[in-house]
Design a protein around this motif. Structure first.
Motif, PDB file in Angstrom:
ATOM      1  N   HIS A 407       0.863  -1.184   0.000  1.00  0.00           N
ATOM      2  CA  HIS A 407       0.000   0.000   0.000  1.00  0.00           C
ATOM      3  C   HIS A 407       0.899   1.233   0.000  1.00  0.00           C
ATOM      4  O   HIS A 407       1.643   1.470   0.947  1.00  0.00           O
ATOM      5  N   LEU A 408       0.821   1.999  -1.075  1.00  0.00           N
ATOM      6  CA  LEU A 408       1.630   3.222  -1.206  1.00  0.00           C
ATOM      7  C   LEU A 408       0.790   4.406  -0.744  1.00  0.00           C
ATOM      8  O   LEU A 408      -0.161   4.802  -1.411  1.00  0.00           O
ATOM      9  N   HIS A 409       1.176   4.982   0.387  1.00  0.00           N
ATOM     10  CA  HIS A 409       0.424   6.102   0.955  1.00  0.00           C
ATOM     11  C   HIS A 409       1.055   7.448   0.623  1.00  0.00           C
ATOM     12  O   HIS A 409       0.574   8.481   1.093  1.00  0.00           O
ATOM     13  N   VAL A 410       2.138   7.436  -0.138  1.00  0.00           N
ATOM     14  CA  VAL A 410       2.875   8.670  -0.431  1.00  0.00           C
ATOM     15  C   VAL A 410       3.096   8.791  -1.934  1.00  0.00           C
ATOM     16  O   VAL A 410       2.873   7.862  -2.689  1.00  0.00           O
ATOM     17  N   SER A 411       3.558   9.964  -2.352  1.00  0.00           N
ATOM     18  CA  SER A 411       3.874  10.175  -3.769  1.00  0.00           C
ATOM     19  C   SER A 411       5.394  10.150  -3.958  1.00  0.00           C
ATOM     20  O   SER A 411       6.132   9.809  -3.031  1.00  0.00           O
ATOM     21  N   TYR A 412       5.850  10.475  -5.141  1.00  0.00           N
ATOM     22  CA  TYR A 412       7.269  10.651  -5.476  1.00  0.00           C
ATOM     23  C   TYR A 412       7.986   9.345  -5.814  1.00  0.00           C
ATOM     24  O   TYR A 412       9.126   9.357  -6.267  1.00  0.00           O
ATOM     25  N   PHE A 413       7.336   8.182  -5.651  1.00  0.00           N
ATOM     26  CA  PHE A 413       8.036   6.925  -5.872  1.00  0.00           C
ATOM     27  C   PHE A 413       8.514   6.785  -7.314  1.00  0.00           C
ATOM     28  O   PHE A 413       9.608   6.295  -7.567  1.00  0.00           O
ATOM     29  N   ASP A 414       7.672   7.224  -8.272  1.00  0.00           N
ATOM     30  CA  ASP A 414       8.069   7.130  -9.681  1.00  0.00           C
ATOM     31  C   ASP A 414       9.269   8.015  -9.976  1.00  0.00           C
ATOM     32  O   ASP A 414      10.187   7.622 -10.709  1.00  0.00           O
ATOM     33  N   LYS A 415       9.311   9.211  -9.389  1.00  0.00           N
ATOM     34  CA  LYS A 415      10.449  10.130  -9.588  1.00  0.00           C
ATOM     35  C   LYS A 415      11.702   9.567  -8.925  1.00  0.00           C
ATOM     36  O   LYS A 415      12.809   9.678  -9.468  1.00  0.00           O
ATOM     37  N   LEU A 441      -3.547   5.549  -3.928  1.00  0.00           N
ATOM     38  CA  LEU A 441      -4.619   6.376  -3.381  1.00  0.00           C
ATOM     39  C   LEU A 441      -5.495   7.058  -4.423  1.00  0.00           C
ATOM     40  O   LEU A 441      -6.576   7.546  -4.091  1.00  0.00           O
ATOM     41  N   GLY A 442      -5.031   7.120  -5.667  1.00  0.00           N
ATOM     42  CA  GLY A 442      -5.832   7.809  -6.672  1.00  0.00           C
ATOM     43  C   GLY A 442      -5.322   7.594  -8.076  1.00  0.00           C
ATOM     44  O   GLY A 442      -4.281   6.955  -8.299  1.00  0.00           O
ATOM     45  N   GLU A 443      -6.048   8.146  -9.044  1.00  0.00           N
ATOM     46  CA  GLU A 443      -5.716   7.972 -10.460  1.00  0.00           C
ATOM     47  C   GLU A 443      -4.333   8.506 -10.795  1.00  0.00           C
ATOM     48  O   GLU A 443      -3.648   7.970 -11.673  1.00  0.00           O
ATOM     49  N   THR A 444      -3.903   9.563 -10.110  1.00  0.00           N
ATOM     50  CA  THR A 444      -2.577  10.162 -10.344  1.00  0.00           C
ATOM     51  C   THR A 444      -1.462   9.142 -10.168  1.00  0.00           C
ATOM     52  O   THR A 444      -0.431   9.210 -10.849  1.00  0.00           O
ATOM     53  N   PHE A 445      -1.673   8.168  -9.274  1.00  0.00           N
ATOM     54  CA  PHE A 445      -0.599   7.241  -8.913  1.00  0.00           C
ATOM     55  C   PHE A 445      -0.661   5.898  -9.648  1.00  0.00           C
ATOM     56  O   PHE A 445       0.175   5.032  -9.401  1.00  0.00           O
ATOM     57  N   LEU A 446      -1.630   5.732 -10.533  1.00  0.00           N
ATOM     58  CA  LEU A 446      -1.723   4.470 -11.281  1.00  0.00           C
ATOM     59  C   LEU A 446      -0.449   4.166 -12.092  1.00  0.00           C
ATOM     60  O   LEU A 446      -0.026   3.016 -12.160  1.00  0.00           O
ATOM     61  N   PRO A 447       0.172   5.174 -12.731  1.00  0.00           N
ATOM     62  CA  PRO A 447       1.385   4.875 -13.528  1.00  0.00           C
ATOM     63  C   PRO A 447       2.666   4.688 -12.707  1.00  0.00           C
ATOM     64  O   PRO A 447       3.712   4.380 -13.280  1.00  0.00           O
ATOM     65  N   VAL A 448       2.579   4.890 -11.388  1.00  0.00           N
ATOM     66  CA  VAL A 448       3.781   4.872 -10.537  1.00  0.00           C
ATOM     67  C   VAL A 448       4.578   3.578 -10.685  1.00  0.00           C
ATOM     68  O   VAL A 448       5.812   3.591 -10.746  1.00  0.00           O
ATOM     69  N   TYR A 449       3.871   2.433 -10.783  1.00  0.00           N
ATOM     70  CA  TYR A 449       4.551   1.134 -10.822  1.00  0.00           C
ATOM     71  C   TYR A 449       4.703   0.589 -12.248  1.00  0.00           C
ATOM     72  O   TYR A 449       4.994  -0.591 -12.430  1.00  0.00           O
ATOM     73  N   ILE A 453       5.105  -3.409 -11.803  1.00  0.00           N
ATOM     74  CA  ILE A 453       3.929  -4.224 -11.493  1.00  0.00           C
ATOM     75  C   ILE A 453       2.912  -3.996 -12.606  1.00  0.00           C
ATOM     76  O   ILE A 453       2.656  -2.849 -12.982  1.00  0.00           O
ATOM     77  N   SER A 454       2.329  -5.071 -13.131  1.00  0.00           N
ATOM     78  CA  SER A 454       1.356  -4.921 -14.223  1.00  0.00           C
ATOM     79  C   SER A 454       0.153  -4.116 -13.743  1.00  0.00           C
ATOM     80  O   SER A 454      -0.268  -4.234 -12.596  1.00  0.00           O
ATOM     81  N   GLN A 455      -0.405  -3.294 -14.626  1.00  0.00           N
ATOM     82  CA  GLN A 455      -1.465  -2.354 -14.265  1.00  0.00           C
ATOM     83  C   GLN A 455      -2.708  -3.028 -13.692  1.00  0.00           C
ATOM     84  O   GLN A 455      -3.387  -2.466 -12.838  1.00  0.00           O
TER      85      GLN A 455
END
Length: 671
Positions: A407-415, A441-449, A453-455
């Motif tokens: 569970h990713l509760h934060v942002s910035y992981f993709d960067k 947590l939201g649509e913004t973070f769907l591309p993070v992985y 990890i497959s979508q």
């Protein structure tokens, strides 16, 4: 039963008799497709009410059995045939073959087909079982139902008496008493614990076969759900294949149904407090069942590796909420880690030692061959946090990683990954690819992985507000009558969260507005020195107050009292501030930056207003000027503020309930 019907039947209509107000109200809210609810007050007549006084509750249920299909045929003139179903049936395939048996008949009944002591058991319980009965709207069908109803009203008790036993032994002579009675010859219809040992059970693809014939339905007679995850399967001896092929899918389906129910009633308990062993014979069967291995603990074991407070953060609050929810129905093994302070991404020797100990506990658990069914980990987006996550995933091993939901509760992981070295990228790709699922947590973070990890294995579960934070209509109406505009900052008191921007904007407000706007700060500082400095900086402003860390009623009261919630954050790891959703529940207008995933839960002019000048690259003067402009504008639009506040409360009720969050996380774990 309903969901199994829905899975296998393309067209059906199900009438459900609700024996209490709670059941009717709960099922009404569910709005189940193809279902019509029958209220008890509409169903009961004088004869039934008279019989009710002389029966135990379950005996009264039996008494009502023939009256229900008769009631449907009487009130639904377009129904040509009606089938009575016991609630503990579960369908493994469609019913076409059963209906094809009774095309030329008026009534269809099913036999017990006992495995042993047939004559003795039939003498007590009857030849046929009241589990699946079809009646056509013709002379014979109606005649049989009326006769059966009259007999059940006269006598229907859990006592063998002559040729009577409950509602069931009345069926024994139907083949000679009524015309057009068909006894189903399909061994796939009416498989039950009392006859399953007669047959060879096997599974082929998704279908279950009984002596080579497709299983249609199974009768889960006497299955009981007990406390602490124990399930009483049956009083009859069951083979290992019976439990694996028949019972385990049903238990999984029950679990899914319970999760569905808890969306509508979060207090719903799905176990019995007592077994109800009132007779020596029942105690004997219970002991025998235990010795036969028919009382098993199906409760899932979940390992949770999450941060817990202190300090209180959105991640720790959400993690503790999930853990407490899972404890109700799961065996939870909690391995907590605390950040220790409010700073993310900073190396801490103390924290490293804690993580090493957690790793040792994981290894010990693996060496002891302890059963772990699911693993839930709150992961980080910083370098040291990611090193911790890699270390834990390594120690879990591939088999356990396949059961792990992160569970990713934060942002910035993709960067972070984009700028990481090749070794870090390889390790993340290697370990993350094994995982069962990731939650963002939201649509913004769907591309993070993406690429890791497959979508289809990434789910969105948005945050929540505690039930006690939802403001009433009366309090909402009253607060917006106040002439003073109350602005609240509620978050950790970190520079990057923007509390100083808000304070400086307030200080620069024209004097006329400073008198009409009150500013409240609530949250925890990372050090006493910073807290004292802040207190000194607001000391001369009468309309500015610092409340410290607020919880429970104090937190509720300060939110309910506020008109505007302001969060001018430019925090690198900002994801979806739980405080914004709490402000929605309290009916506040929100003034916030577009940092992280705030855009996923907020719309301009609908939920509040965005501070466009605040981003990762902060221009302080521009940001302060924008806050000033927005505060003045909000003060001058009081009617619009109340409209937005009401809309936010309504939106929180619809989308951001605590139970919805918990159920969706649990669903991701169970899938």
């Amino acid at each position: 039963m309903y969901f199994s019907l829905l899975k296998h039947e393309t067209d059906f209509k199900l009438w459900i008799l609700c024996f209490d107000e709670y059941t009717h109200e709960l099922l009404s809210r569910m709005k189940l497709a193809s279902v019509t609810l029958v209220h008890l007050k509409d169903f009961e007549d004088k004869e039934l009410l008279k019989a009710k006084k002389t029966r135990k509750l379950f005996e009264y249920y039996w008494t009502c059995t023939p009256s229900l299909p008769l009631y449907i045929l009487k009130t639904q003139q377009n129904v040509d045939a009606i089938t009575y179903l016991d609630a503990d049936l579960y369908f493994f395939s469609n019913t076409d073959k059963i209906f094809s048996e009774c095309k030329a008949s008026s009534i269809l009944i099913t036999e017990h087909r006992y495995s042993y002591n047939r004559e003795k058991k039939e003498k007590v319980n009857g030849i046929y079982n009241v589990q699946y009965l079809t009646f056509k709207r013709d002379c014979s069908g109606i005649k049989a139902l009326k006769w059966w109803r009259e007999r059940c009203i006269e006598w229907c008790y859990y006592i063998p008496e002559g040729n009577k036993m409950g509602d069931q032994k009345y069926l024994d002579d139907w083949k000679t008493r009524f015309e057009g009675v068909c006894v189903s010859q399909n061994i796939g219809a009416g498989l039950a614990p009392w006859n399953i040992s007669r047959y060879k059970i096997r599974k082929k693809s998704e279908d279950v076969y009984v002596n080579g014939k497709k299983l249609i339905f199974y009768h889960f007679h006497s299955l009981n759900i007990l406390k602490k995850g124990y399930i009483y399967l049956s009083m009859y001896k069951l083979r290992k294949t019976d439990k694996t092929i028949i019972y385990e899918p049903y238990i999984k389906a029950l679990e899914e149904s319970f999760l569905f129910i808890r969306k509508y009633d979060r207090t719903f308990k799905y176990y019995f407090n007592e077994l109800g062993l009132t007779r020596l014979r029942e105690v004997y069967w219970f002991v025998k069942s235990f010795l036969n291995g028919n009382i098993k603990n199906y409760r899932k074991n979940i390992l949770c590796i999450v941060p817990c407070s202190p300090p209180v953060t959105g991640t720790s609050l959400a993690s503790e909420t999930v853990v407490n929810h899972l404890k109700v129905s799961r065996n939870v093994f909690l391995y907590p880690y605390q950040r220790g302070d409010l700073k993310s991404g900073i190396f801490s020797l103390k924290q490293m030692i804690k993580i090493l100990f957690i790793g040792m506990r994981i290894l010990i658990k693996r060496m002891n061959f302890s059963r772990i069914d699911q693993i839930y980990i709150a992961v980080s987006a910083s370098f040291w946090g990611n090193i911790r996550d890699i270390y834990l995933l390594l120690l879990l091993g591939k088999k356990n990683r396949n059961k792990t939901v992160i569970h990713l509760h934060v942002s910035y992981f993709d960067k972070y990954l984009k700028n990481a070295n090749i070794i870090i990228k390889y390790l993340n790709r290697y370990f993350l690819s094994d995982l069962k699922k990731a939650i963002v947590l939201g649509e913004t973070f769907l591309p993070v992985y993406k690429g890791y990890i497959s979508q289809e294995r990434v789910s969105i579960v948005k945050y929540f507000a505690e039930p006690e934070l939802f403001v009433s209509d009366l309090k909402l109406r009253r607060k917006y009558k106040n002439e003073v505009l109350k602005v609240l900052y509620l978050s950790n008191m970190m520079e990057d969260k923007g509390y100083n921007l808000l304070l400086n904007a307030y200080k620069r407000l024209p004097n006329i507005y400073r008198k009409k706007i009150r500013l409240d700060f609530a949250g925890e500082f990372g050090s006493t020195g910073k807290e004292n400095t802040f207190k000194q900086s607001i000391a001369k402003y009468r309309n500015v107050k610092y409340h410290g860390s607020v919880f429970s009623e104090k937190k509720r009261d300060i939110l309910w009292d506020s008109h505007v919630f302001c969060l001018p954050t430019y925090y690198r790891y900002e994801a979806q501030p739980i405080s914004i959703i709490e402000a929605y529940a309290a009916g506040c207008v929100v003034l916030a930056s577009r940092s992280g995933g705030i855009c996923d839960i907020m719309k301009e002019g609908v939920n509040g207003y965005f501070l466009e000048g605040i981003s990762g690259k902060l221009e302080s003067e521009k940001a302060i000027s924008e806050i000033i402009t927005n505060l003045i504008s909000i003060y001058n639009e009081k009617k619009k503020n109340e409209y937005i506040g009401r809309n936010n409360r309504k939106e929180a009720e619809k989308y951001y309930q605590k139970e919805r969050f918990c159920v969706e996380v649990e669903k991701a774990l169970m899938e």
